[in-house]
Design an enzyme around this catalytic site. Structure first.
Site, mmCIF file in Angstrom:
data_model
loop_
_atom_site.group_PDB
_atom_site.id
_atom_site.type_symbol
_atom_site.label_atom_id
_atom_site.label_comp_id
_atom_site.label_asym_id
_atom_site.label_seq_id
_atom_site.Cartn_x
_atom_site.Cartn_y
_atom_site.Cartn_z
ATOM 1 N N ASP A 80 0.842 -1.201 0.000
ATOM 2 C CA ASP A 80 0.000 0.000 0.000
ATOM 3 C C ASP A 80 0.882 1.259 0.000
ATOM 4 O OD1 ASP A 80 -2.372 1.408 0.181
ATOM 5 O OD2 ASP A 80 -2.574 1.190 2.357
ATOM 6 N N HIS A 81 0.514 2.250 -0.795
ATOM 7 C CA HIS A 81 1.187 3.567 -0.790
ATOM 8 C C HIS A 81 2.707 3.483 -0.827
ATOM 9 C CE1 HIS A 81 -2.173 6.279 -0.304
ATOM 10 N NE2 HIS A 81 -2.696 5.461 0.582
ATOM 11 N N GLY A 179 -6.878 8.593 8.124
ATOM 12 C CA GLY A 179 -6.886 8.912 9.558
ATOM 13 C C GLY A 179 -8.274 9.274 10.043
ATOM 14 N N HIS A 206 -9.564 5.501 -0.856
ATOM 15 C CA HIS A 206 -8.759 5.432 0.371
ATOM 16 C C HIS A 206 -9.474 6.213 1.469
ATOM 17 C CE1 HIS A 206 -4.760 3.848 -1.096
ATOM 18 N NE2 HIS A 206 -5.513 3.857 -2.182
ATOM 19 N N GLY A 207 -8.984 6.036 2.692
ATOM 20 C CA GLY A 207 -9.550 6.808 3.799
ATOM 21 C C GLY A 207 -10.939 6.331 4.176
ATOM 22 N N ASN A 228 -10.483 1.038 1.049
ATOM 23 C CA ASN A 228 -9.359 0.863 1.983
ATOM 24 C C ASN A 228 -9.676 1.322 3.408
ATOM 25 O OD1 ASN A 228 -7.941 0.189 -0.306
ATOM 26 N ND2 ASN A 228 -6.260 1.591 0.073
HETATM 27 P P1 13P Z 1 -7.943 5.030 6.891
HETATM 28 O O1 13P Z 1 -6.792 4.810 7.815
HETATM 29 O O2 13P Z 1 -8.444 6.419 6.944
HETATM 30 O O3 13P Z 1 -8.994 3.993 7.043
HETATM 31 O O4 13P Z 1 -7.356 4.860 5.400
HETATM 32 C C1 13P Z 1 -6.799 3.634 5.037
HETATM 33 C C2 13P Z 1 -6.242 3.677 3.672
HETATM 34 O O5 13P Z 1 -6.673 4.414 2.816
HETATM 35 C C3 13P Z 1 -5.141 2.753 3.372
HETATM 36 O O6 13P Z 1 -4.514 3.024 2.170
#
Ligand code: 13P
Length: 280
Positions: A80-81, A179, A206-207, A228
């Protein structure tokens, strides 16, 4: 089951979005697989660069592979990322079946160039690739993007990017952030709809932590295929341990803390999977 690629998961007959959860250790991996198994749903085990740094690539890869092999649902192991090309190559060599190159901090042309190179290398190894266009705000491990730096995905650029790079799926910035949200998240659903209509590859959001249920259902309805989540797992884990220690300060065996934390994370996994299944 043997690990599958992200493309194989997308190609399988599964209605809705497939959840990708970050894991950092044995307990998080087991919670994710157990939750997915209870619902018979495919799942994506994800590791960030920070996760690799914490656990070590060999340990974290071994945990991911064993979790997938022992699991009774299809699993992809996804980096991831990743901002580091060398790590990405190491992950592919170690057996990851999917990688995300995050070059969203670079100017468009450079993001495109690097993503194209990653696609070339990864596809030669039979590994799927996710990239990011636009910039998702918030904090995830070593990546911190403040509000002023975050910007939404441009549909015309997205078409050019996907056509040129041949990436397998695209993380789009439509207002989510990594977050814990400060206040109610506000998503640009019209932009998401537009991106969905002009792109012919799966979109990734994401997020996922902290998004209201109705919003999650809406983005899945629009067509998001990978969703995600990390922060809600981490919060459930630590809140459980905090409460246990408050009630029973005499506890000292890690297993007496980690098992209930695992159960709490499993419930989060199940709730996100249920929410992102089409028709729920
Ligand atoms: P959150 O931590 O906000 O759930 O996001 C996770 C994410 O996007 C992982 O790539």
């Amino acid at each position: 089951m043997a690990l599958v690629t992200l493309n194989q998961l997308f190609a399988a007959d599964y209605a809705g979005a497939i959840c990708g959860f970050d894991f950092v250790n044995l307990e998080t991996a087991k919670a994710i697989i157990a939750g997915a198994e209870e619902l018979g749903a495919p799942v994506i085990l994800m590791v960030t660069e920070g996760g690799v740094k914490y656990a070590g690539l060999e340990y974290i890869t071994a945990i991911g592979k064993i979790a997938a092999e022992k699991g009774r649902v299809p699993v992809a192991l996804h980096l991831d990322h990743c901002t580091n090309f060398q790590l990405l190559i190491q992950a592919i060599k170690s057996g990851f079946t999917s990688v995300m190159i995050d070059a969203s901090h670079l100017p468009f042309a450079e993001n495109l160039k690097l993503t194209k190179e990653v696609v070339r290398v990864a596809h030669a190894a039979g590994v799927s690739v996710e990239a990011e266009l636009g910039r998702i705000g918030g904090k995830e491990d070593n990546i911190q993007v403040n509000t002023a730096e975050a910007f939404m995905t441009d549909p015309d650029e997205a078409v050019e990017f996907v056509t040129a790079t041949k990436v397998d799926c695209l993380a789009v910035a439509v207002g989510t952030s990594h977050g814990i949200y400060k206040g109610e998240p506000s998503l640009n659903l019209a932009l998401l709809q537009k991106l969905q209509s002009v792109l012919d590859i799966p979109l990734v959001l994401h997020g996922g932590s902290g998004l209201p249920d109705a919003m999650v259902k809406k983005v899945v309805e629009i067509g998001v295929r990978k969703f995600n989540v990390w922060t809600e797992l981490a919060v459930a884990h630590t809140a459980t341990i905090r409460a246990l220690l408050k009630e029973q300060p005499e506890l000292y065996d890690p297993r007496h803390l980690l098992k209930p934390a695992l159960e709490a994370m499993k419930e989060v996994v199940k709730s996100k999977i249920l929410l992102t299944q089409a028709g729920h």
